[in-house]
Design a protein around this motif. Structure first.
Motif, PDB file in Angstrom:
ATOM      1  N   VAL A 171       0.837  -1.200   0.000  1.00 39.65           N
ATOM      2  CA  VAL A 171       0.000   0.000   0.000  1.00 39.65           C
ATOM      3  C   VAL A 171       0.868   1.245   0.000  1.00 39.65           C
ATOM      4  CG1 VAL A 171      -1.637   1.328   1.388  1.00 39.65           C
ATOM      5  CG2 VAL A 171      -1.958  -1.121   1.094  1.00 39.65           C
ATOM      6  N   TYR A 172       1.940   1.225   0.784  1.00 35.12           N
ATOM      7  CA  TYR A 172       2.866   2.367   0.825  1.00 35.12           C
ATOM      8  C   TYR A 172       3.389   2.684  -0.576  1.00 35.12           C
ATOM      9  CZ  TYR A 172       6.746   5.300   2.468  1.00 35.12           C
ATOM     10  OH  TYR A 172       7.613   6.336   2.678  1.00 35.12           O
ATOM     11  N   ALA A 173       3.892   1.654  -1.260  1.00 38.64           N
ATOM     12  CA  ALA A 173       4.469   1.875  -2.585  1.00 38.64           C
ATOM     13  C   ALA A 173       3.411   2.290  -3.602  1.00 38.64           C
ATOM     14  CB  ALA A 173       5.180   0.603  -3.059  1.00 38.64           C
ATOM     15  N   ALA A 174       2.256   1.627  -3.570  1.00 37.87           N
ATOM     16  CA  ALA A 174       1.204   1.930  -4.533  1.00 37.87           C
ATOM     17  C   ALA A 174       0.662   3.341  -4.376  1.00 37.87           C
ATOM     18  CB  ALA A 174       0.063   0.919  -4.394  1.00 37.87           C
ATOM     19  N   MET A 175       0.731   3.871  -3.162  1.00 40.72           N
ATOM     20  CA  MET A 175       0.154   5.194  -2.892  1.00 40.72           C
ATOM     21  C   MET A 175       1.140   6.335  -3.120  1.00 40.72           C
ATOM     22  SD  MET A 175      -3.004   5.037  -2.221  1.00 40.72           S
ATOM     23  CE  MET A 175      -3.211   6.718  -1.617  1.00 40.72           C
ATOM     24  N   GLN A 176       2.390   6.050  -3.409  1.00 38.07           N
ATOM     25  CA  GLN A 176       3.364   7.138  -3.473  1.00 38.07           C
ATOM     26  C   GLN A 176       3.055   8.167  -4.554  1.00 38.07           C
ATOM     27  OE1 GLN A 176       5.865   8.059  -1.264  1.00 38.07           O
ATOM     28  NE2 GLN A 176       4.559   6.616  -0.194  1.00 38.07           N
ATOM     29  N   VAL A 177       2.748   7.714  -5.756  1.00 35.87           N
ATOM     30  CA  VAL A 177       2.431   8.674  -6.816  1.00 35.87           C
ATOM     31  C   VAL A 177       1.106   9.383  -6.541  1.00 35.87           C
ATOM     32  CG1 VAL A 177       1.958   8.950  -9.279  1.00 35.87           C
ATOM     33  CG2 VAL A 177       3.861   7.506  -8.525  1.00 35.87           C
ATOM     34  N   PRO A 178       0.015   8.654  -6.197  1.00 33.20           N
ATOM     35  CA  PRO A 178      -1.220   9.369  -5.840  1.00 33.20           C
ATOM     36  C   PRO A 178      -1.031  10.346  -4.678  1.00 33.20           C
ATOM     37  CG  PRO A 178      -1.689   7.043  -6.186  1.00 33.20           C
ATOM     38  CD  PRO A 178      -0.199   7.193  -6.222  1.00 33.20           C
ATOM     39  N   VAL A 179      -0.265   9.948  -3.672  1.00 31.04           N
ATOM     40  CA  VAL A 179      -0.038  10.839  -2.531  1.00 31.04           C
ATOM     41  C   VAL A 179       0.781  12.053  -2.958  1.00 31.04           C
ATOM     42  CG1 VAL A 179       1.228  11.042  -0.350  1.00 31.04           C
ATOM     43  CG2 VAL A 179      -0.340   9.148  -0.700  1.00 31.04           C
ATOM     44  N   GLY A 180       1.744  11.856  -3.849  1.00 28.61           N
ATOM     45  CA  GLY A 180       2.506  12.991  -4.358  1.00 28.61           C
ATOM     46  C   GLY A 180       1.613  13.999  -5.057  1.00 28.61           C
ATOM     47  N   VAL A 181       0.655  13.497  -5.842  1.00 24.56           N
ATOM     48  CA  VAL A 181      -0.305  14.382  -6.514  1.00 24.56           C
ATOM     49  C   VAL A 181      -1.191  15.090  -5.485  1.00 24.56           C
ATOM     50  CG1 VAL A 181      -2.282  14.442  -8.079  1.00 24.56           C
ATOM     51  CG2 VAL A 181      -0.289  13.039  -8.644  1.00 24.56           C
ATOM     52  N   LEU A 182      -1.665  14.330  -4.492  1.00 20.87           N
ATOM     53  CA  LEU A 182      -2.492  14.930  -3.439  1.00 20.87           C
ATOM     54  C   LEU A 182      -1.711  15.974  -2.653  1.00 20.87           C
ATOM     55  CD1 LEU A 182      -4.285  11.735  -2.061  1.00 20.87           C
ATOM     56  CD2 LEU A 182      -5.337  13.582  -3.381  1.00 20.87           C
ATOM     57  N   LEU A 183      -0.431  15.718  -2.456  1.00 19.60           N
ATOM     58  CA  LEU A 183       0.405  16.658  -1.716  1.00 19.60           C
ATOM     59  C   LEU A 183       0.528  17.985  -2.454  1.00 19.60           C
ATOM     60  CD1 LEU A 183       2.288  17.189   0.675  1.00 19.60           C
ATOM     61  CD2 LEU A 183       4.128  16.096  -0.626  1.00 19.60           C
ATOM     62  N   ASP A 184       0.770  17.925  -3.752  1.00 22.71           N
ATOM     63  CA  ASP A 184       0.839  19.156  -4.535  1.00 22.71           C
ATOM     64  C   ASP A 184      -0.506  19.876  -4.551  1.00 22.71           C
ATOM     65  OD1 ASP A 184       3.523  18.879  -5.168  1.00 22.71           O
ATOM     66  OD2 ASP A 184       3.132  17.752  -7.000  1.00 22.71           O
ATOM     67  N   ARG A 185      -1.581  19.123  -4.360  1.00 24.29           N
ATOM     68  CA  ARG A 185      -2.925  19.692  -4.458  1.00 24.29           C
ATOM     69  C   ARG A 185      -3.431  20.237  -3.121  1.00 24.29           C
ATOM     70  NH1 ARG A 185      -6.814  19.267  -8.437  1.00 24.29           N
ATOM     71  NH2 ARG A 185      -8.991  19.363  -7.780  1.00 24.29           N
ATOM     72  N   PHE A 186      -3.173  19.504  -2.018  1.00 26.07           N
ATOM     73  CA  PHE A 186      -3.783  19.852  -0.732  1.00 26.07           C
ATOM     74  C   PHE A 186      -2.794  20.286   0.349  1.00 26.07           C
ATOM     75  CE2 PHE A 186      -6.862  16.823  -2.616  1.00 26.07           C
ATOM     76  CZ  PHE A 186      -7.942  17.684  -2.723  1.00 26.07           C
ATOM     77  N   GLY A 187      -1.501  20.072   0.144  1.00 23.75           N
ATOM     78  CA  GLY A 187      -0.527  20.538   1.110  1.00 23.75           C
ATOM     79  C   GLY A 187      -0.160  19.506   2.169  1.00 23.75           C
ATOM     80  N   SER A 188       0.912  19.820   2.902  1.00 26.89           N
ATOM     81  CA  SER A 188       1.485  18.871   3.863  1.00 26.89           C
ATOM     82  C   SER A 188       0.622  18.670   5.103  1.00 26.89           C
ATOM     83  CB  SER A 188       2.871  19.364   4.302  1.00 26.89           C
ATOM     84  OG  SER A 188       3.756  19.419   3.217  1.00 26.89           O
ATOM     85  N   ARG A 189       0.046  19.755   5.634  1.00 31.32           N
ATOM     86  CA  ARG A 189      -0.660  19.663   6.907  1.00 31.32           C
ATOM     87  C   ARG A 189      -1.818  18.676   6.842  1.00 31.32           C
ATOM     88  NH1 ARG A 189      -4.870  22.508   9.711  1.00 31.32           N
ATOM     89  NH2 ARG A 189      -4.429  22.666  11.961  1.00 31.32           N
ATOM     90  N   ARG A 190      -2.627  18.778   5.800  1.00 28.66           N
ATOM     91  CA  ARG A 190      -3.784  17.877   5.691  1.00 28.66           C
ATOM     92  C   ARG A 190      -3.347  16.424   5.540  1.00 28.66           C
ATOM     93  NH1 ARG A 190      -7.822  21.142   1.504  1.00 28.66           N
ATOM     94  NH2 ARG A 190      -8.217  22.948   2.845  1.00 28.66           N
ATOM     95  N   LEU A 191      -2.287  16.208   4.775  1.00 29.05           N
ATOM     96  CA  LEU A 191      -1.845  14.826   4.589  1.00 29.05           C
ATOM     97  C   LEU A 191      -1.200  14.255   5.848  1.00 29.05           C
ATOM     98  CD1 LEU A 191      -2.535  15.370   1.620  1.00 29.05           C
ATOM     99  CD2 LEU A 191      -0.529  14.021   1.004  1.00 29.05           C
ATOM    100  N   LEU A 192      -0.470  15.089   6.608  1.00 24.79           N
ATOM    101  CA  LEU A 192       0.085  14.608   7.869  1.00 24.79           C
ATOM    102  C   LEU A 192      -1.019  14.228   8.850  1.00 24.79           C
ATOM    103  CD1 LEU A 192       3.076  17.073   8.443  1.00 24.79           C
ATOM    104  CD2 LEU A 192       3.228  14.627   7.933  1.00 24.79           C
TER     105      LEU A 192
END
Length: 432
Positions: A59-80
């Motif tokens: 799951v960690y590996a599969a989510m890296q690209v989607p999470v990278g896109v989400l990070l650029d979109r929503f920022g670090s605080r929400r993802l943390l």
């Protein structure tokens, strides 16, 4: 005074975000020293035990690209915040699980939350600190984060054996919840609130273009294969198979094995700044550091696996110290992502790089589990040392593949750099 006052919020934000990563590493590695107990609790063999870590890392590996896109979109605080909540939920599920399916689901939650953490901290570094400090802070993040593995070694083993399975993992969840509250209070995406408020999330077409641009650059793929070739050996040793290898294969006591894993983490803390200094001082020779780390790791493993009988304690100490360099070595991949990509697509590029080491780790976790089951004589409850030797020998296939790909994309990155300089194009700061 004014400059010092301006620095304090940046240090505070980074310190709390770094604490979130320490917690993530703690949650990630909590299975590593409890693998033997988990096999007894769920009545499973080595291959089935491997599915716990495979689910988490997959799951960690599969989510890296989607999470990278989400990070650029929503920022670090929400993802943390989202990642911390998922890891707390996963540890609570793991605390009460008696069924294998619920336990696997719990590790999936931990892996999903973990996937959101590290690259979120790297984005905070990029926005809160000047570029000249980025290499040191990125390396510092990866290195200090390994303190979480210290918490997941001796203290967790002691708590597990003293209080039992459920109290130990409920305590782990409580630790995660405390860190989550700190993130909620202290972390902000950028040092300028008005910029954060005014920022507009990119549309899907823009996100696709950024992701494609990050992937198209050979420097990003150089980062991915750097992460691949340097991370998996130390990661798999710490996350799952090192503890059984030391206890069941080498005959160490649980406390001695946990102490060696702690030594590995302490050595990582020492090695990280050294690797960062070498990369900052010799940016055109970063790949030399990568090849050196890979070669030394493979050489020490060869001695351990070829040693007749159980290895002497000094050799095992040498092994864990060498494996400790793997983590800081893999962080060089993120420095490539920062070097070759503008700040607005760092999340996407970092996500791509972070896939590499965890794909390799998943492959090795599975391979070791399968080989251990095949090489363990029928009727024997624990694998013999020879089974561990065959299982860990699989690493050489991954090292060979990774080294070839690092060399390939290093050359491609250098050619592109030379072409851009000749054509007076957009300059790339430094290459491999």
């Amino acid at each position: 005074m004014r400059a010092a006052a301006a620095r304090r919020p940046a240090v505070l934000v980074y310190a709390v975000a770094l604490t979130a990563y320490v917690a993530a590493v703690f949650h990630r590695s909590s299975l590593g020293v409890t693998g033997v107990d988990a096999a007894d609790r769920f009545h499973i063999n080595a291959s089935a035990l491997a599915t716990f870590t495979v689910a988490q890392l997959g799951v960690y590996a599969a989510m890296q690209v989607p999470v990278g896109v989400l990070l650029d979109r929503f920022g670090s605080r929400r993802l943390l915040l989202a990642g911390g909540a998922l890891m707390v939920a996963g540890q609570l599920c793991f605390a009460v699980a008696t069924d294998v399916r619920l336990a696997v689901a719990a590790r999936v939650l931990v892996g999903l939350g973990d996937a959101m953490t590290f690259i979120s901290v790297l984005r905070i570094v990029a926005f809160w600190f000047p570029g000249r400090r980025n290499p040191l802070l990125v390396q510092l993040t990866g290195t200090v984060g390994q303190l979480g593995a210290v918490l997941g070694a001796v203290p967790l083993v002691a708590l597990l054996h003293h209080a039992g399975w459920t109290p130990a993992f409920i305590t782990a969840a409580a630790f995660g919840a405390t860190v989550l509250l700190l993130v909620l209070v202290a972390v902000r995406d950028t040092p300028h609130a008005e910029h954060a408020a005014a920022a507009v999330a990119p549309d899907l077409a823009t996100v696709r273009r950024q992701l494609a641009a990050a992937w198209a650059h050979p420097g990003t793929r150089l980062g991915l294969w750097t992460h691949f070739v340097t991370q998996f050996s130390g990661s798999v040793f710490a996350l799952l198979w090192g503890y059984p290898f030391l206890v069941q294969g080498q005959g160490l006591s649980p406390t001695a094995a946990a102490s060696l894993l702690t030594l590995m983490t302490v050595a990582t803390l020492v090695c990280g700044p050294v690797i960062a200094h070498l990369c900052a001082r010799h940016p055109f020779r970063r790949s030399v550091v990568v090849f050196a780390i890979t070669a030394v790791t493979a050489a020490v493993w060869a001695v351990v696996l070829a040693w007749p009988g159980r290895a002497p304690h000094l050799l095992l100490v040498t092994l864990v110290v060498v494996l400790a360099v793997n983590g800081p070595g893999s962080v060089i991949g993120f420095d490539y992502a920062r070097t070759f990509n503008p700040v607005h697509r760092i999340g996407s590029a970092t996500g791509i790089v972070n896939v590499g080491g965890f794909v390799a780790s998943i492959a090795l976790v599975l391979a070791v589990g399968v080989v251990l089951d095949l090489a363990t004589p029928a009727g024997r409850s624990t694998p013999p040392l020879d089974a561990f030797r065959w299982a860990f020998a699989v690493q050489y296939l991954l090292w060979g593949l990774g080294a070839v790909q690092v060399l390939r994309y290093r050359n491609a990155a250098r050619r592109r750099y030379a072409a851009e300089r000749a054509g007076v194009s957009v300059p790339v700061p430094v290459v491999a």
